[in-house]
Design a protein around this motif. Structure first.
Motif, PDB file in Angstrom:
ATOM      1  N   SER A  61       0.818  -1.220   0.000  1.00 14.33           N
ATOM      2  CA  SER A  61       0.000   0.000   0.000  1.00 14.33           C
ATOM      3  C   SER A  61       0.851   1.269   0.000  1.00 14.33           C
ATOM      4  O   SER A  61       0.338   2.355  -0.253  1.00 14.33           O
ATOM      5  CB  SER A  61      -0.945   0.009   1.199  1.00 14.33           C
ATOM      6  N   PRO A 103      -2.562   1.018  -4.573  1.00 11.14           N
ATOM      7  CA  PRO A 103      -3.711   0.433  -3.863  1.00 11.14           C
ATOM      8  C   PRO A 103      -3.631  -1.092  -3.923  1.00 11.14           C
ATOM      9  O   PRO A 103      -3.087  -1.652  -4.881  1.00 11.14           O
ATOM     10  CB  PRO A 103      -4.917   0.933  -4.669  1.00 11.14           C
ATOM     11  N   GLY A 120      -4.582   2.756   1.452  1.00 12.30           N
ATOM     12  CA  GLY A 120      -4.506   2.090   0.154  1.00 12.30           C
ATOM     13  C   GLY A 120      -5.012   0.659   0.174  1.00 12.30           C
ATOM     14  O   GLY A 120      -5.098   0.019  -0.876  1.00 12.30           O
TER      15      GLY A 120
END
Lengths: 304, 304
Positions: A37, A41, A65
């Motif tokens: 992250s 994402p 994320g």
């Protein structure tokens, strides 16, 4: 590119030469997702029991994320729990206990909205479970798996089938040797290439990692860390994988050169992960800190 | 710059997982000199007995860059002999026997014409003997030593005195840990810096090496070698030292950046040394081959 990780969420008990911690937020998918992250994402697929602490959920939610739509909770089940002990030689670890709990039930469901995932990391679980996930990602472009000695010893037919269906394998050196019956990590890595994957990364802990690929090999030392900075090595390997896959996702490439570069990001994320128990260091880690340490690492690991 | 090495010439017996060889031309000074001679002229100081095979002398004479004026022969003494056994894990070695022979007598004399040597490598012998050599090189600019577990256990006062008089120490990771009582190689290297040397190189065999210096650390992986290419690891560490010191001599530098670059040459020379028993591979090795493998290594060990 969209990245998804399947794997475990666990409640860890960790003994180090200087400390003992219970109720630590752990698991392969948690460490992977936290590290990845920092670069892109990442979607998480995992299952926990009713005993999973609310505090652990709060910690994972802090990672903006990380998508938790695929985190399934089963109230009547128990969360996977693992206890391990480390020695002064950080490459040595002893498992104190493993309570599989909810992991012995049906695998978690993959949310419909995850179906367009393109990069898939199959964190360490039974290879039959890992195999079952693959077809649930019809848009997959790169599937990479981890495994462990337990499955090499008890589920070799399923593991062989898995190796024929993945693009990459990220594995410890001791496991690479056990999988192939070869003591030399370089020869072991080459031999795994013949078992199916298009590439293999052999992780050597404090000694770095080696990439095996039809176009050639690549080697990287570990980021040198003094003993006083090594708080808890748990999850360093999963964090390596998270940094590795996160880089490929962000760059939208998976050629040999990209895989080679990705090892540096894996190395840096792993070096941060072991600076704390659980996800503590990852919670505050910034992309700027990752890039700063990477630049320093490029200096100290320059060749010639 | 003029480079000199003091150390042993030996007759080795080597058992590997696949072969057994007797009467192999070995010794720390021989391996060092053979490797260094690919990069610069090197002077050798060592002593052999009357039983030293003429064939071994012929082999050393083939290395045109090696000056043998300091190779003393004592007809009534016996040459140092060593037997060792290697396992499939090449980082593991067992000593089968050690016959010190002529090494228990007076150390070899340093020829008058060697007095202007500027770079001095003190190959592994008793630290009192190593200490005795230092003042025989009044023009010394850089003195670097090797040592081994035997002296750490039996001659620590002399070894401590040696460490306060050398500029650099090149040592195995297991020995660095034994010398400091610290298991982590990074912490062990740092601790040795406080014992006297201005820099320390910790060699980790198939896992590479780490340089410790007041200006910072540097890390390098090993050149990846498949099991089938590892014929005999004997002398790989001495060849590393020879490549390392040979580079500094040729470049006429010993600053932090030069020491860092020198590790790459050490790594490449070591990777060739283990491709044969004794000095066989070194006999045919050309500077072009060294440079070619170095360029390849720079590619495969690129970071990021």
């Amino acid at each position: 590119m969209k990245l998804v990780v399947t794997g475990t969420i666990g409640i860890d008990t960790v003994h180090t030469p200087t400390a003992k911690r219970e109720g630590v937020s752990g698991g392969s998918a948690a460490y992977f997702a936290a590290a990845a992250s920092k670069l892109c994402p990442v979607r998480l697929v995992a299952v926990v029991g009713g005993d999973w602490p609310a505090e652990h959920r709060s910690i994972l939610k802090e990672f903006s994320g990380v998508c938790l739509s695929g985190l399934e909770s089963r109230g009547n089940s128990r969360t996977f729990a693992w206890g391990g002990k480390y020695f002064e030689d950080v490459n040595r670890r002893e498992t104190l206990f493993t309570e599989v709990g909810v992991l012995q039930e049906e695998p978690p469901r993959v949310p419909v909205e995850y179906a367009d995932s393109e990069l898939v990391f199959l964190g360490n679980t039974h290879p039959a479970v890992q195999l079952g996930f693959i077809d649930q990602f019809p848009n997959r472009k790169l599937v990479v798996a981890d495994t462990m000695d337990l499955w090499i010893r008890t589920a070799m037919p399923e593991l062989s089938a898995l190796l024929r269906r993945v693009d990459g394998l990220i594995v410890n050196d001791s496991e690479a040797c056990e999988l192939t019956g070869v003591r030399n990590a370089v020869s072991a890595g080459q031999k795994i290439l013949q078992m199916g994957p298009k590439f293999v990364v052999v992780k050597k802990g404090e000694h770095g990692a080696i990439l095996f690929h039809p176009e050639g090999n690549a080697v990287i030392p570990a980021y040198p860390v003094e003993a006083s900075k090594v708080v808890d090595p748990t999850g360093a390997g999963d964090s390596f994988a998270g940094g590795f896959m996160g880089y490929l996702t962000r760059e939208n490439r998976n050629d040999f050169k990209a895989l080679h570069s990705a090892m540096a990001y894996g190395t840096i994320l792993a070096s941060f992960a072991l600076e704390s128990f659980g996800l503590d260091r990852m919670r505050t880690l910034t992309l700027e800190e990752v890039q700063q340490r990477l630049r320093q690492f490029q200096q100290i690991a320059r060749v010639g």
